[in-house]
Design a protein around this motif. Structure first.
Motif, short mmCIF file in Angstrom:
data_model
loop_
_atom_site.label_atom_id
_atom_site.label_comp_id
_atom_site.label_asym_id
_atom_site.label_seq_id
_atom_site.Cartn_x
_atom_site.Cartn_y
_atom_site.Cartn_z
N SER A 174 2.35 0.14 8.57
CA SER A 174 1.10 -0.16 7.87
C SER A 174 0.96 0.62 6.57
O SER A 174 0.15 0.26 5.71
CB SER A 174 -0.10 0.13 8.80
N GLN A 175 1.74 1.70 6.40
CA GLN A 175 1.64 2.52 5.18
C GLN A 175 2.56 2.01 4.07
O GLN A 175 2.43 2.44 2.92
CB GLN A 175 1.98 3.98 5.50
N THR A 176 3.50 1.13 4.40
CA THR A 176 4.46 0.64 3.41
C THR A 176 3.77 -0.06 2.26
O THR A 176 4.24 -0.03 1.12
CB THR A 176 5.47 -0.30 4.08
N VAL A 177 2.63 -0.69 2.54
CA VAL A 177 1.91 -1.43 1.52
C VAL A 177 1.45 -0.54 0.37
O VAL A 177 1.24 -1.01 -0.75
CB VAL A 177 0.70 -2.15 2.15
N TYR A 178 1.35 0.77 0.60
CA TYR A 178 0.90 1.69 -0.45
C TYR A 178 2.03 2.09 -1.40
O TYR A 178 1.77 2.70 -2.44
CB TYR A 178 0.29 2.95 0.18
N ALA A 179 3.27 1.76 -1.06
CA ALA A 179 4.41 2.23 -1.85
C ALA A 179 4.37 1.69 -3.28
O ALA A 179 4.45 2.44 -4.25
CB ALA A 179 5.71 1.84 -1.17
N VAL A 180 4.27 0.37 -3.42
CA VAL A 180 4.29 -0.24 -4.76
C VAL A 180 3.10 0.20 -5.61
O VAL A 180 3.29 0.60 -6.77
CB VAL A 180 4.37 -1.77 -4.66
N PRO A 181 1.85 0.18 -5.09
CA PRO A 181 0.74 0.66 -5.92
C PRO A 181 0.87 2.12 -6.33
O PRO A 181 0.51 2.47 -7.47
CB PRO A 181 -0.49 0.47 -5.01
N ILE A 182 1.38 2.98 -5.44
CA ILE A 182 1.54 4.40 -5.79
C ILE A 182 2.58 4.56 -6.91
O ILE A 182 2.38 5.31 -7.86
CB ILE A 182 1.94 5.23 -4.55
N LEU A 183 3.67 3.81 -6.81
CA LEU A 183 4.69 3.86 -7.87
C LEU A 183 4.13 3.32 -9.18
O LEU A 183 4.38 3.88 -10.26
CB LEU A 183 5.91 3.05 -7.45
N THR A 184 3.37 2.24 -9.10
CA THR A 184 2.75 1.67 -10.30
C THR A 184 1.81 2.67 -10.94
O THR A 184 1.83 2.90 -12.16
CB THR A 184 1.99 0.38 -9.95
N PHE A 185 0.97 3.29 -10.11
CA PHE A 185 0.03 4.32 -10.59
C PHE A 185 0.78 5.46 -11.27
O PHE A 185 0.34 5.98 -12.30
CB PHE A 185 -0.77 4.83 -9.39
N LEU A 376 -3.33 -6.61 1.04
CA LEU A 376 -2.75 -5.85 2.15
C LEU A 376 -3.45 -4.51 2.35
O LEU A 376 -3.64 -4.05 3.48
CB LEU A 376 -1.26 -5.63 1.90
N ILE A 377 -3.85 -3.85 1.24
CA ILE A 377 -4.57 -2.57 1.36
C ILE A 377 -5.92 -2.77 2.03
O ILE A 377 -6.32 -1.99 2.91
CB ILE A 377 -4.73 -1.92 -0.03
#
Length: 390
Positions: A174-185, A376-377
């Motif tokens: 369930s935490q994988t969805v945060y990977a792309v936004p964190i990298l984008t940020f 997803l978030i």
């Protein structure tokens, strides 16, 4: 690597659009491209992104400053005096950041350079500790009372000791969805690109791109090494805030205390760079064309910092800030706005040219990233139990 390359491509689009559009203000490019809706989209995205950045820095202060004060003053966590310090940490941030934020962005290169050195020191300690902290964890060198909750939360009950000390190349949960936004940020610097470009000596698009190449490569290397060695130290036990993980496992370590001080200094000195584009954006939106006013300048700064402090008090984890802002404002600033402005304002290239087709695909990828990650978030927030602190 992919996100850093895409972000660099976005900087290229933004600089080319600024030259063709005749403006070095993000909001004015939005105004020229799409009128008031474009200006509002640019201003809103810049404000959201930088408030998210300030919140993330204050979140680090929220966790680390009380621990530093507690160590220096030898205060127990359960005393009333320590509780007062917990309450005063935000007032410290406001007062310090107000004075810092009065500086011109040209002078902030010195403070940013020093903050970067602090983070290099943090990275060195992360790499060093990977070789010092054994796996499985030796109970003689860690505070077992502090890590019990951490182990229970981050270690699956079916995971053996051998499995816990083996790196996993891909983890889907369930935490994988945060990977792309964190990298984008992490790779958004676009609101500061044009102000820095404006103050660059012997200004040229080629020179600014060279600045971007060096900066992005340095940040990419630091992000990669910190993430890699942090993970190889704790594996599945890494928390949302890496320094906090070391606190749980090492307790009152002298080297860790020095790292905390370095990180606190780094985030404190970085906030003025972040608040500069917000203040500029708000001024452009509400008081465009009016003369500079110290009263207005200071009022915007104080309101922004007060709001950010309140936000940090009530948001549970730093991951939520990174995830939400990365999926919304960061996606707008990296993917959607630069490509949309480029397509609209760069007239000398036809719509069927390779450059315009590339920008159009970039725009569509931004829509996909933003809608997919936000959905997803929000679903993760809905389905996460309240008992885990989120």
């Amino acid at each position: 690597l992919v996100v850093s390359i895409l972000s660099l491509y976005s900087v290229h689009l933004l600089l080319k659009t600024a030259n063709e559009g005749g403006s070095l203000l993000y909001e004015q490019l939005g105004m020229k491209a799409f009128g008031m809706p474009g200006k509002l989209a640019a201003s809103g995205s810049i404000t959201m992104q930088n408030i998210g950045a300030m919140s993330s820095y204050l979140f680090i202060v929220k966790y680390e400053l009380p621990l530093v004060i507690k160590t220096f003053m030898n205060i127990e966590a359960n005393t009333g005096k320590y509780s007062v310090l917990m309450m005063l940490r935000h007032e410290y941030c406001i007062l310090h950041f107000v004075f810092q934020s009065l500086l011109n962005i040209g002078y902030l290169g010195y403070t940013s350079g020093f903050s970067l050195l602090c983070m290099v020191f943090f990275l060195i300690v992360v790499i060093w500790n990977m070789f010092q902290i054994p796996c499985p964890l030796d109970s003689d060198i860690v505070n077992t009372t502090l890590i019990n909750a951490t182990l229970a939360h981050f270690t699956d009950e079916n995971t053996t000791i051998d499995d816990a000390c083996k790196p996993k190349y891909f983890i889907f949960n369930s935490q994988t969805v945060y990977a792309v936004p964190i990298l984008t940020f992490s790779f958004v610097c676009h609101p500061a690109i044009l102000p820095i470009y404006e103050e660059l000596k012997s200004r040229s698009r080629k020179r600014m791109m060279n600045v971007s190449y060096v900066s992005f490569f340095a940040m990419f290397l630091m992000y990669l090494l910190a993430a890699l060695f942090g993970y190889l130290t704790f594996y599945g036990r890494v928390e949302s805030e890496l320094l906090h993980t070391y606190s749980a496992f090492l307790g009152a370590d002298i080297l860790l205390l020095i790292v905390r001080l370095a990180v606190l200094m780094a985030v404190t000195l970085t906030v003025p760079v972040v608040i500069f584009p917000i203040r500029s954006s708000v001024t452009q939106l509400l008081w465009a064309g009016k003369e500079f006013s110290w009263w207005r300048h200071c009022s915007i700064t104080i309101v922004l910092l007060a709001f950010t402090n309140v936000l940090v008090i009530f948001v549970p984890t730093i991951r939520d800030i990174f995830g939400f802002i990365g999926a919304s404002a960061a996606a707008m600033l990296i993917f959607i706005l630069p490509s949309a402005f480029y397509i609209k304002l760069v007239k000398k290239e036809p719509m069927k040219s390779v450059q315009k087709i590339g920008a159009a695909l970039f725009f569509l990828s931004g829509i996909l990233v933003m809608t997919g990650c936000m959905t997803l978030i929000i679903l993760d927030w809905i389905h996460t139990d309240a008992s885990d602190g989120h």
